[in-house]
Design a protein around this motif. Structure first.
Motif, mmCIF file in Angstrom:
data_model
loop_
_atom_site.group_PDB
_atom_site.id
_atom_site.type_symbol
_atom_site.label_atom_id
_atom_site.label_comp_id
_atom_site.label_asym_id
_atom_site.label_seq_id
_atom_site.Cartn_x
_atom_site.Cartn_y
_atom_site.Cartn_z
ATOM 1 N N GLY A 8 18.850 35.767 1.796
ATOM 2 C CA GLY A 8 18.227 36.800 0.971
ATOM 3 C C GLY A 8 16.723 36.613 0.913
ATOM 4 O O GLY A 8 16.056 36.483 1.938
ATOM 5 N N SER A 9 16.177 36.562 -0.301
ATOM 6 C CA SER A 9 14.729 36.429 -0.485
ATOM 7 C C SER A 9 14.216 35.035 -0.119
ATOM 8 O O SER A 9 13.013 34.856 0.055
ATOM 9 C CB SER A 9 14.350 36.734 -1.939
ATOM 10 N N ASP A 10 15.109 34.058 -0.009
ATOM 11 C CA ASP A 10 14.710 32.695 0.311
ATOM 12 C C ASP A 10 14.657 32.522 1.817
ATOM 13 O O ASP A 10 15.541 31.934 2.433
ATOM 14 C CB ASP A 10 15.688 31.690 -0.323
ATOM 15 N N VAL A 52 3.746 48.301 -7.143
ATOM 16 C CA VAL A 52 3.413 49.540 -7.853
ATOM 17 C C VAL A 52 3.976 50.761 -7.119
ATOM 18 O O VAL A 52 4.535 51.680 -7.739
ATOM 19 C CB VAL A 52 1.880 49.667 -8.021
ATOM 20 N N ALA A 53 3.840 50.770 -5.797
ATOM 21 C CA ALA A 53 4.273 51.943 -5.033
ATOM 22 C C ALA A 53 5.789 52.087 -5.020
ATOM 23 O O ALA A 53 6.314 53.202 -5.131
ATOM 24 C CB ALA A 53 3.740 51.865 -3.608
ATOM 25 N N SER A 54 6.517 50.981 -4.883
ATOM 26 C CA SER A 54 7.975 51.083 -4.881
ATOM 27 C C SER A 54 8.495 51.497 -6.248
ATOM 28 O O SER A 54 9.465 52.263 -6.353
ATOM 29 C CB SER A 54 8.609 49.765 -4.432
ATOM 30 N N ASN A 55 7.846 51.021 -7.308
ATOM 31 C CA ASN A 55 8.210 51.489 -8.653
ATOM 32 C C ASN A 55 7.960 52.988 -8.788
ATOM 33 O O ASN A 55 8.771 53.722 -9.369
ATOM 34 C CB ASN A 55 7.404 50.737 -9.715
ATOM 35 N N ALA A 56 6.820 53.449 -8.260
ATOM 36 C CA ALA A 56 6.483 54.874 -8.327
ATOM 37 C C ALA A 56 7.509 55.706 -7.569
ATOM 38 O O ALA A 56 7.919 56.786 -8.026
ATOM 39 C CB ALA A 56 5.084 55.114 -7.757
ATOM 40 N N ALA A 57 7.937 55.220 -6.416
ATOM 41 C CA ALA A 57 8.935 55.947 -5.626
ATOM 42 C C ALA A 57 10.243 56.073 -6.395
ATOM 43 O O ALA A 57 10.846 57.159 -6.459
ATOM 44 C CB ALA A 57 9.168 55.242 -4.301
ATOM 45 N N GLY A 81 10.534 41.902 0.666
ATOM 46 C CA GLY A 81 10.188 41.199 -0.562
ATOM 47 C C GLY A 81 10.537 42.025 -1.774
ATOM 48 O O GLY A 81 9.980 43.108 -1.981
ATOM 49 N N THR A 82 11.484 41.544 -2.581
ATOM 50 C CA THR A 82 11.881 42.275 -3.784
ATOM 51 C C THR A 82 10.724 42.379 -4.765
ATOM 52 O O THR A 82 9.711 41.680 -4.643
ATOM 53 C CB THR A 82 13.048 41.555 -4.479
ATOM 54 N N SER A 83 10.892 43.226 -5.774
ATOM 55 C CA SER A 83 9.859 43.348 -6.811
ATOM 56 C C SER A 83 9.622 42.009 -7.502
ATOM 57 O O SER A 83 8.496 41.685 -7.893
ATOM 58 C CB SER A 83 10.270 44.410 -7.836
ATOM 59 N N GLU A 84 10.693 41.222 -7.640
ATOM 60 C CA GLU A 84 10.549 39.903 -8.260
ATOM 61 C C GLU A 84 9.699 38.979 -7.388
ATOM 62 O O GLU A 84 8.860 38.215 -7.900
ATOM 63 C CB GLU A 84 11.934 39.290 -8.491
ATOM 64 N N VAL A 85 9.881 39.053 -6.082
ATOM 65 C CA VAL A 85 9.063 38.257 -5.162
ATOM 66 C C VAL A 85 7.606 38.686 -5.243
ATOM 67 O O VAL A 85 6.691 37.847 -5.230
ATOM 68 C CB VAL A 85 9.601 38.378 -3.721
ATOM 69 N N LEU A 139 4.407 36.321 -6.118
ATOM 70 C CA LEU A 139 3.220 36.189 -5.286
ATOM 71 C C LEU A 139 1.941 36.485 -6.066
ATOM 72 O O LEU A 139 0.936 35.784 -5.932
ATOM 73 C CB LEU A 139 3.323 37.130 -4.081
ATOM 74 N N ILE A 140 1.995 37.541 -6.881
ATOM 75 C CA ILE A 140 0.820 37.895 -7.686
ATOM 76 C C ILE A 140 0.483 36.755 -8.645
ATOM 77 O O ILE A 140 -0.676 36.364 -8.805
ATOM 78 C CB ILE A 140 1.062 39.207 -8.451
ATOM 79 N N ALA A 141 1.499 36.214 -9.301
ATOM 80 C CA ALA A 141 1.280 35.126 -10.244
ATOM 81 C C ALA A 141 0.667 33.908 -9.540
ATOM 82 O O ALA A 141 -0.261 33.270 -10.064
ATOM 83 C CB ALA A 141 2.606 34.747 -10.917
#
Length: 391
Positions: free
Chosen positions: A136-138, A333-338, A375-379, A383-385
């Motif tokens: 998965g994400s790993d 931001v864009a995937s949330n907007a979609a 990369g999921t929203s959590e990933v 990364l941002i953090a």
């Protein structure tokens, strides 16, 4: 780049490209999008049209058969395609930024000469084999292995959710595999390398296509490798650098996925504006009701803001500045907007929004994967953090 980021207006050459692709999307993609979605069929005729326009070669130099453009041109193209059909947009995105870009970024001159002309022309599609069924994400949990034997790599393992991996024109899949154990500062960790595996190589099998919620006209398969042998020279980049190489490819790809997301978000606005000008309820066009107007205004604001987000990431990329944080923000931001716009569009259409007769039902199904893929929203939040210094 900086000028149009500040003004929100595209330079003329990008604007002309956007218009050309918009016309293609409306005249060629739109008429067959519902059919391919319903039949879960790959749109070979659309892909052929994109190839004839040179879209698969947009960001690559002319010496390799490309159009001599840049990543900005690719993203603008993806946005326009996704306003009509995300399956077509992701086919181009994966073919360029995931299929061909690793060869361009990390390949030897011989590898570039062998593969890029066909990838740039659209005669051939490439896949990007990173994700595994248990990973998965790993992505660092890669279990696929590759060992040297008699001048060849012998690959064993499997990959999951790989786009463009099983079409009639798929020519290669680049896969990550454990090739040993790292030494030095990374001692004890898996040494992960990237290896080009041509389609049709004995021991390389493509499973039947997935039954998916959305992106039904996109090609997606699980792949397996059983004593699959390829020449040693198919190593892409340096041995042990495959994981780092693919992470850098994903940073670029996140901007591209943000562009696809913005296209879907804007497509929802387009469809709603068309519908509310025709649909009547209680004696009025529903576009006359303020509740509907406010909902569409919010949708437009989301698409506009998300677009500026991926423009900002492109600007840093174009200046050769670090852009990992900006790419993650743009994708988040864009995937949330979609997703939000697809939900609101479906609500505005009411019962018709739940029917595949109208594009918004397809948009709703296609939107969710944008919060997961590359990369999921959590990933992205992780990364941002990290880029903010939080560990």
């Amino acid at each position: 780049m900086t000028d149009f980021l500040a003004t929100g207006m595209l330079p003329d050459h990008y604007e002309q490209l956007a218009k050309t692709v918009r016309d293609f999307a409306q005249s060629v993609v739109a008429p067959v999008a519902a059919k391919h979605d319903e039949e879960h069929s790959f749109p070979y005729e659309v892909v052929s049209g994109m190839a004839d326009m040179g879209l698969f070669g947009l960001p690559f130099p002319e010496e390799y058969g490309g159009m001599g453009g840049d990543f900005t041109a690719l993203c603008i193209t993806l946005e326009e395609l996704a306003r009509v059909d995300s399956s077509v947009a992701i086919t181009l995105e994966a073919g360029v930024s995931l299929g061909a870009m690793p060869v361009f970024r990390f390949g030897t001159e011989a590898q570039k000469q062998e593969w890029l002309p066909k990838l740039c022309s659209g005669e051939m599609l490439g896949g990007f084999g990173l994700t595994e069924p248990g990973g998965g994400s790993d992505a660092g949990a890669t279990a696929t292995t590759a060992r040297r034997d008699g001048g060849e790599w012998v690959i064993n393992g499997s990959k999951a959710f790989i786009t463009n991996s099983g079409t009639d024109i798929t020519g290669l899949v680049t896969v990550t595999a454990v090739t040993g154990t790292a030494t030095g500062a990374e001692a004890g960790r898996k040494e992960i390398s990237a290896i080009i595996v041509p389609a049709g190589t004995p021991g390389f099998a493509v499973s039947k296509k997935y039954s998916k919620v959305g992106w039904n006209a996109s090609d997606t398969h699980e792949l397996s490798f059983v004593d699959c042998r390829v020449p040693e020279e198919n190593l892409l980049g340096s041995q042990g650098r495959g994981y780092a190489q693919f992470l850098s490819i994903l940073d670029e790809g996140r901007i591209a996925i943000a562009a696809v997301s913005v296209g879907l978000a804007q497509g929802c606005v387009d469809e709603c504006l068309r519908y509310v000008g025709e649909r009547e309820a209680f004696g009025h066009k529903i576009g006359e009701y303020q509740a509907i107007q406010f909902k569409i205004a919010d949708m437009e604001a989301r698409a506009h803001t998300a677009r500026l987000g991926y423009y900002a990431a492109l600007a840093k990329m174009a200046r050769a500045e670090p852009f990992k944080k900006e790419a993650a923000i743009a994708k988040l931001v864009a995937s949330n907007a979609a997703m939000d716009n697809a939900r609101d569009a479906t609500q505005i259409f009411g019962g018709y929004g739940f029917m595949n007769e109208f594009p918004v039902g397809r948009f709703y199904r296609d939107a969710k994967i944008l919060e997961i893929g590359e990369g999921t929203s959590e990933v992205q939040r992780m990364l941002i953090a990290r880029e903010l210094g939080l560990r």
